[in-house]
Design an enzyme around this catalytic site. Structure first.
Site, PDB file in Angstrom:
ATOM      1  N   GLY A  47      31.601  36.435  48.155  1.00  0.00           N
ATOM      2  CA  GLY A  47      30.779  37.026  47.104  1.00  0.00           C
ATOM      3  C   GLY A  47      29.298  36.815  47.297  1.00  0.00           C
ATOM      4  O   GLY A  47      28.489  37.586  46.795  1.00  0.00           O
ATOM      5  N   ASP A  49      27.707  36.628  50.411  1.00  0.00           N
ATOM      6  CA  ASP A  49      27.286  37.499  51.512  1.00  0.00           C
ATOM      7  C   ASP A  49      28.347  38.592  51.653  1.00  0.00           C
ATOM      8  O   ASP A  49      29.191  38.554  52.539  1.00  0.00           O
ATOM      9  CB  ASP A  49      27.146  36.674  52.801  1.00  0.00           C
ATOM     10  CG  ASP A  49      26.587  37.491  53.952  1.00  0.00           C
ATOM     11  OD1 ASP A  49      26.098  38.614  53.714  1.00  0.00           O
ATOM     12  OD2 ASP A  49      26.637  37.007  55.097  1.00  0.00           O
ATOM     13  N   LYS A  50      28.275  39.568  50.765  1.00  0.00           N
ATOM     14  CA  LYS A  50      29.361  40.567  50.677  1.00  0.00           C
ATOM     15  C   LYS A  50      29.479  41.394  51.944  1.00  0.00           C
ATOM     16  O   LYS A  50      30.567  41.792  52.334  1.00  0.00           O
ATOM     17  CB  LYS A  50      29.089  41.504  49.495  1.00  0.00           C
ATOM     18  CG  LYS A  50      29.123  40.789  48.149  1.00  0.00           C
ATOM     19  CD  LYS A  50      30.115  41.410  47.221  1.00  0.00           C
ATOM     20  CE  LYS A  50      30.079  40.785  45.850  1.00  0.00           C
ATOM     21  NZ  LYS A  50      31.363  40.872  45.154  1.00  0.00           N
ATOM     22  N   ASN A  74      30.157  37.016  36.271  1.00  0.00           N
ATOM     23  CA  ASN A  74      29.856  38.218  37.066  1.00  0.00           C
ATOM     24  C   ASN A  74      30.928  39.269  36.898  1.00  0.00           C
ATOM     25  O   ASN A  74      32.108  38.971  36.741  1.00  0.00           O
ATOM     26  CB  ASN A  74      29.656  37.851  38.550  1.00  0.00           C
ATOM     27  CG  ASN A  74      30.936  37.991  39.359  1.00  0.00           C
ATOM     28  OD1 ASN A  74      31.291  39.091  39.792  1.00  0.00           O
ATOM     29  ND2 ASN A  74      31.647  36.878  39.540  1.00  0.00           N
ATOM     30  N   ARG A  75      30.461  40.513  36.905  1.00  0.00           N
ATOM     31  CA  ARG A  75      31.378  41.656  36.964  1.00  0.00           C
ATOM     32  C   ARG A  75      30.831  42.634  38.001  1.00  0.00           C
ATOM     33  O   ARG A  75      30.576  43.814  37.713  1.00  0.00           O
ATOM     34  CB  ARG A  75      31.539  42.319  35.584  1.00  0.00           C
ATOM     35  CG  ARG A  75      30.247  42.676  34.872  1.00  0.00           C
ATOM     36  CD  ARG A  75      30.493  43.576  33.655  1.00  0.00           C
ATOM     37  NE  ARG A  75      29.280  43.873  32.941  1.00  0.00           N
ATOM     38  CZ  ARG A  75      28.762  43.156  31.951  1.00  0.00           C
ATOM     39  NH1 ARG A  75      29.359  42.054  31.550  1.00  0.00           N
ATOM     40  NH2 ARG A  75      27.642  43.528  31.352  1.00  0.00           N
ATOM     41  N   MET A  76      30.594  42.095  39.209  1.00  0.00           N
ATOM     42  CA  MET A  76      29.998  42.894  40.279  1.00  0.00           C
ATOM     43  C   MET A  76      30.874  44.125  40.584  1.00  0.00           C
ATOM     44  O   MET A  76      30.356  45.216  40.804  1.00  0.00           O
ATOM     45  CB  MET A  76      29.838  42.069  41.558  1.00  0.00           C
ATOM     46  CG  MET A  76      29.024  40.777  41.407  1.00  0.00           C
ATOM     47  SD  MET A  76      27.337  41.039  40.875  1.00  0.00           S
ATOM     48  CE  MET A  76      26.611  41.744  42.340  1.00  0.00           C
ATOM     49  N   PHE A 119      33.086  44.571  43.220  1.00  0.00           N
ATOM     50  CA  PHE A 119      33.203  44.883  44.656  1.00  0.00           C
ATOM     51  C   PHE A 119      32.141  45.874  45.131  1.00  0.00           C
ATOM     52  O   PHE A 119      32.473  46.935  45.678  1.00  0.00           O
ATOM     53  CB  PHE A 119      34.599  45.432  44.993  1.00  0.00           C
ATOM     54  CG  PHE A 119      35.718  44.432  44.943  1.00  0.00           C
ATOM     55  CD1 PHE A 119      35.476  43.070  45.026  1.00  0.00           C
ATOM     56  CD2 PHE A 119      37.041  44.861  44.822  1.00  0.00           C
ATOM     57  CE1 PHE A 119      36.525  42.153  45.003  1.00  0.00           C
ATOM     58  CE2 PHE A 119      38.102  43.968  44.795  1.00  0.00           C
ATOM     59  CZ  PHE A 119      37.829  42.613  44.882  1.00  0.00           C
ATOM     60  N   ASN A 157      42.324  39.525  48.788  1.00  0.00           N
ATOM     61  CA  ASN A 157      41.850  39.217  47.445  1.00  0.00           C
ATOM     62  C   ASN A 157      42.468  40.196  46.456  1.00  0.00           C
ATOM     63  O   ASN A 157      42.071  41.357  46.391  1.00  0.00           O
ATOM     64  CB  ASN A 157      40.313  39.304  47.415  1.00  0.00           C
ATOM     65  CG  ASN A 157      39.757  39.092  46.021  1.00  0.00           C
ATOM     66  OD1 ASN A 157      40.454  38.619  45.127  1.00  0.00           O
ATOM     67  ND2 ASN A 157      38.508  39.450  45.814  1.00  0.00           N
ATOM     68  N   SER A 163      40.330  39.358  41.847  1.00  0.00           N
ATOM     69  CA  SER A 163      39.060  39.586  41.143  1.00  0.00           C
ATOM     70  C   SER A 163      39.357  40.211  39.781  1.00  0.00           C
ATOM     71  O   SER A 163      40.159  41.145  39.692  1.00  0.00           O
ATOM     72  CB  SER A 163      38.169  40.530  41.946  1.00  0.00           C
ATOM     73  OG  SER A 163      37.160  41.044  41.101  1.00  0.00           O
ATOM     74  N   ASN A 216      37.408  42.052  38.142  1.00  0.00           N
ATOM     75  CA  ASN A 216      36.462  43.145  37.868  1.00  0.00           C
ATOM     76  C   ASN A 216      36.855  44.499  38.425  1.00  0.00           C
ATOM     77  O   ASN A 216      36.067  45.433  38.390  1.00  0.00           O
ATOM     78  CB  ASN A 216      35.076  42.749  38.391  1.00  0.00           C
ATOM     79  CG  ASN A 216      34.600  41.468  37.727  1.00  0.00           C
ATOM     80  OD1 ASN A 216      34.678  41.338  36.512  1.00  0.00           O
ATOM     81  ND2 ASN A 216      34.154  40.510  38.529  1.00  0.00           N
ATOM     82  N   THR A 217      38.063  44.602  38.976  1.00  0.00           N
ATOM     83  CA  THR A 217      38.583  45.901  39.405  1.00  0.00           C
ATOM     84  C   THR A 217      39.852  46.144  38.602  1.00  0.00           C
ATOM     85  O   THR A 217      40.824  45.393  38.742  1.00  0.00           O
ATOM     86  CB  THR A 217      38.866  45.897  40.927  1.00  0.00           C
ATOM     87  OG1 THR A 217      37.621  45.771  41.613  1.00  0.00           O
ATOM     88  CG2 THR A 217      39.559  47.171  41.379  1.00  0.00           C
ATOM     89  N   LYS A 225      44.225  34.885  48.104  1.00  0.00           N
ATOM     90  CA  LYS A 225      43.369  34.271  47.072  1.00  0.00           C
ATOM     91  C   LYS A 225      43.924  34.585  45.693  1.00  0.00           C
ATOM     92  O   LYS A 225      44.121  35.745  45.345  1.00  0.00           O
ATOM     93  CB  LYS A 225      41.931  34.783  47.204  1.00  0.00           C
ATOM     94  CG  LYS A 225      40.961  34.090  46.252  1.00  0.00           C
ATOM     95  CD  LYS A 225      39.521  34.323  46.665  1.00  0.00           C
ATOM     96  CE  LYS A 225      38.550  33.633  45.730  1.00  0.00           C
ATOM     97  NZ  LYS A 225      37.147  33.804  46.154  1.00  0.00           N
ATOM     98  N   ASN A 254      40.009  32.098  42.358  1.00  0.00           N
ATOM     99  CA  ASN A 254      38.948  33.046  42.010  1.00  0.00           C
ATOM    100  C   ASN A 254      38.334  32.665  40.650  1.00  0.00           C
ATOM    101  O   ASN A 254      38.679  31.625  40.090  1.00  0.00           O
ATOM    102  CB  ASN A 254      39.536  34.466  41.968  1.00  0.00           C
ATOM    103  CG  ASN A 254      38.540  35.502  42.483  1.00  0.00           C
ATOM    104  OD1 ASN A 254      37.375  35.474  42.086  1.00  0.00           O
ATOM    105  ND2 ASN A 254      38.984  36.387  43.344  1.00  0.00           N
ATOM    106  N   THR A 255      37.453  33.493  40.146  1.00  0.00           N
ATOM    107  CA  THR A 255      36.822  33.253  38.835  1.00  0.00           C
ATOM    108  C   THR A 255      37.850  33.463  37.723  1.00  0.00           C
ATOM    109  O   THR A 255      38.876  34.110  37.927  1.00  0.00           O
ATOM    110  CB  THR A 255      35.658  34.236  38.618  1.00  0.00           C
ATOM    111  OG1 THR A 255      36.154  35.574  38.769  1.00  0.00           O
ATOM    112  CG2 THR A 255      34.541  34.002  39.615  1.00  0.00           C
ATOM    113  N   GLY A 262      31.800  28.272  38.391  1.00  0.00           N
ATOM    114  CA  GLY A 262      30.958  27.087  38.242  1.00  0.00           C
ATOM    115  C   GLY A 262      31.653  25.955  37.512  1.00  0.00           C
ATOM    116  O   GLY A 262      32.895  25.897  37.440  1.00  0.00           O
TER     117      GLY A 262
END
Ligand SMILES: Cc1cc2nc3c(=O)[nH]c(=O)nc-3n(C[C@H](O)[C@H](O)[C@H](O)COP(=O)(O)O)c2cc1C
Length: 333
Positions: free
Chosen positions: A68, A70-71, A116-118, A120, A178, A181, A183-184, A216, A244-245, A265
Site C-alpha cells: 500500500g 509503494d503501490k 483509508n479507502r484508497m 486499489f 489480497n 481489502s 475497499n473493493t 493475506k 489487512n486493515t 496502526g
C-alpha cells in the site's frame, strides 16, 4: 530529529498529498548519485541481522514494508536504504484504475492510526512489470501484492488474479493474493473457502517457477471462516499475511464510525497479535505479521506469537523514516 522537524509540516498537508510529497522526494533521491547513501546515513545505523531464511528466501532482517505504501513499485531502489529487510509492493490490479474519489486517506493522530479507502489505485500490472523490468532488482526480497479491479465478478476473479500474476511473475520473489481489502465491494467475500480455493488454484497453475504465494487475510473474519481460509491455504499457498486493515473502529474516536475505509496502526495491535497466535495454532505455514507495529517490542510480540517476518506501514507515518532501523536494531539486540 529531521523528521520531528518536518512532520508538523507534512501533517499540515492532506494525508495523501503528504504521501505523494514523500514518495516524490524518495524517487528523486533514487535518481541522484549518492541519494540512497545519504538517506541511509540520515536514518542511522542499520541492523546487523537478525537474518532469516523463510519461503526459500534470505531476509537480511525480518522487518518489511507492508503493501500500500509503494503501490506501483516506483520506490524499490531507494526503500532498502531505510533498513527494510524486504519490500512488498502493490496491490497491483490487472488493468489500471484510479481508485476511489479523494479524499480517501485520513490520519487519526491521537490514536496513531490511519483510515483509508484508497480502493486499489493502480497503474495496472503491465505498467508495473515494465517499470520493474527497466530497473535493477532491489537489494532485498521483493513481494508483489495482487489486487482485483473493481467490478470484476466473483466467477472471473480466479482468471483475473492468474493473469495479473503471470504478467508480474518474473519480477517478484514472492506474491500475495489480497482478498482482504475492505475497499473493493465484494472482495472480502472471496475469502470464503470455495472462492479462495479457485483463486489460489488458478494462480498456482500459472506458477511455473514455483514462486511462494501467500494469502493475506482480513482481521474481521469470523473464527470459523478464518480457520477455513487457512485450511485452503495449507494445500494451495506457501504462507499467510496476517492481517489487512479492519472495518472495526475500536480504539478511535466515535466520529470515525461514519468514515468508510480500513483502520490501520496502533488500534490493530492486539487483534493482529491474537490472529497470528490463532493462525500459528492452525498451521505451520510461514506467517508475515502486520498491523500496528511501531517498536521492536511490537515486532518481538508478533514473532513470539508465531510470525516469521513482520511488516509495517502506519508506523512509518508516525515514527518517521528512522523507525525501521530502530525496530530491526532492537530485534538484533
Ligand atoms: C494507505 C494504505 C493503503 C493500503 N493499501 C494496501 C493494498 O493496496 N494492499 C494490501 O494488501 N494492503 C494495503 N494496506 C494494508 C497494509 O498493508 C497493512 O496490512 C495494514 O495497514 C496494517 O499494518 P499497519 O498497521 O502497519 O499499517 C494499506 C494500508 C494503508 C494505510
Amino acid at each position: 530529529m529531521l523528521y520531528s522537524a518536518l512532520s508538523p509540516l507534512l501533517f499540515r498537508l492532506d494525508a495523501e498529498r503528504a504521501h505523494e510529497e514523500v514518495s516524490g522526494l524518495l524517487a528523486l533521491l533514487a535518481c541522484v548519485p549518492g541519494g540512497a547513501a545519504a538517506l541511509n546515513a540520515l536514518t542511522g545505523p542499520g541492523a546487523n541481522g537478525p537474518e532469516k531464511e523463510v519461503l526459500g528466501l534470505r531476509f537480511p532482517n525480518p522487518v518489511g514494508l507492508a503493501a500500500g505504501f509503494d503501490k506501483d513499485g516506483g520506490l524499490v531502489a531507494i526503500l532498502p536504504a531505510l533498513g527494510f529487510g524486504f519490500l512488498e509492493i502493490g496491490s497491483v490490479t490487472l488493468e489500471p484504475q484510479p481508485g476511489n474519489p479523494k479524499p480517501r486517506l485520513f490520519r487519526v493522530p491521537e490514536s496513531r492510526a490511519l483510515v483509508n479507502r484508497m480502493g486499489f489505485n493502480s497503474e495496472g500490472a503491465r505498467a508495473v512489470a515494465r517499470r520493474l523490468a527497466s530497473r535493477p532488482k532491489p537489494a532485498v526480497p521483493l513481494g508483489i501484492n495482487l489486487g482485483l479491479n473493481k467490478g470484476v465478478e466473483a466467477a472471473k476473479a480466479p482468471a483475473a488474479y492468474a493473469r495479473t500474476f503471470r504478467i508480474l511473475a518474473e519480477h517478484g520473489d514472492y506474491f500475495v493474493v489480497n482478498v482482504s481489502s475492505p475497499n473493493t465491494p465484494g472482495l472480502r467475500d472471496l475469502q470464503k473457502a470455495g472462492e479462495l480455493a479457485a483463486i489460489l488454484a488458478a494462480v498456482q497453475e500459472a506458477n511455473a517457477a514455483k514462486k511462494p504465494v501467500l494469502l493475506k487475510l482480513a482481521p474481521d473474519l469470523a473464527d470459523e471462516d478464518f480457520a477455513a481460509a487457512i485450511e485452503v491455504a495449507e494445500t494451495s499457498a506457501q504462507g499467510l499475511v496476517v492481517s489487512n486493515t479492519t472495518v472495526g473502529r475500536d480504539g478511535v474516536d466515535e466520529r470515525w464510525r461514519g468514515e468508510a475505509g480500513g483502520l490501520s496502526g496502533a488500534p490493530l495491535k492486539a487483534r493482529a497479535t491474537e490472529l497470528i497466535r490463532r493462525a500459528r495454532g492452525l498451521t505451520k505455514l510461514p506467517i508475515v505479521g502486520v498491523g500496528g507495529i511501531e517498536t521492536a517490542e511490537d515486532a518481538r510480540e508478533r514473532l513470539s506469537a508465531g510470525a516469521d517476518l513482520v511488516q509495517l506501514y502506519t508506523g512509518l507515518v508516525y515514527g518517521g523514516p528512522a523507525v525501521v532501523k530502530r525496530i530491526a536494531r532492537g530485534l538484533a539486540a
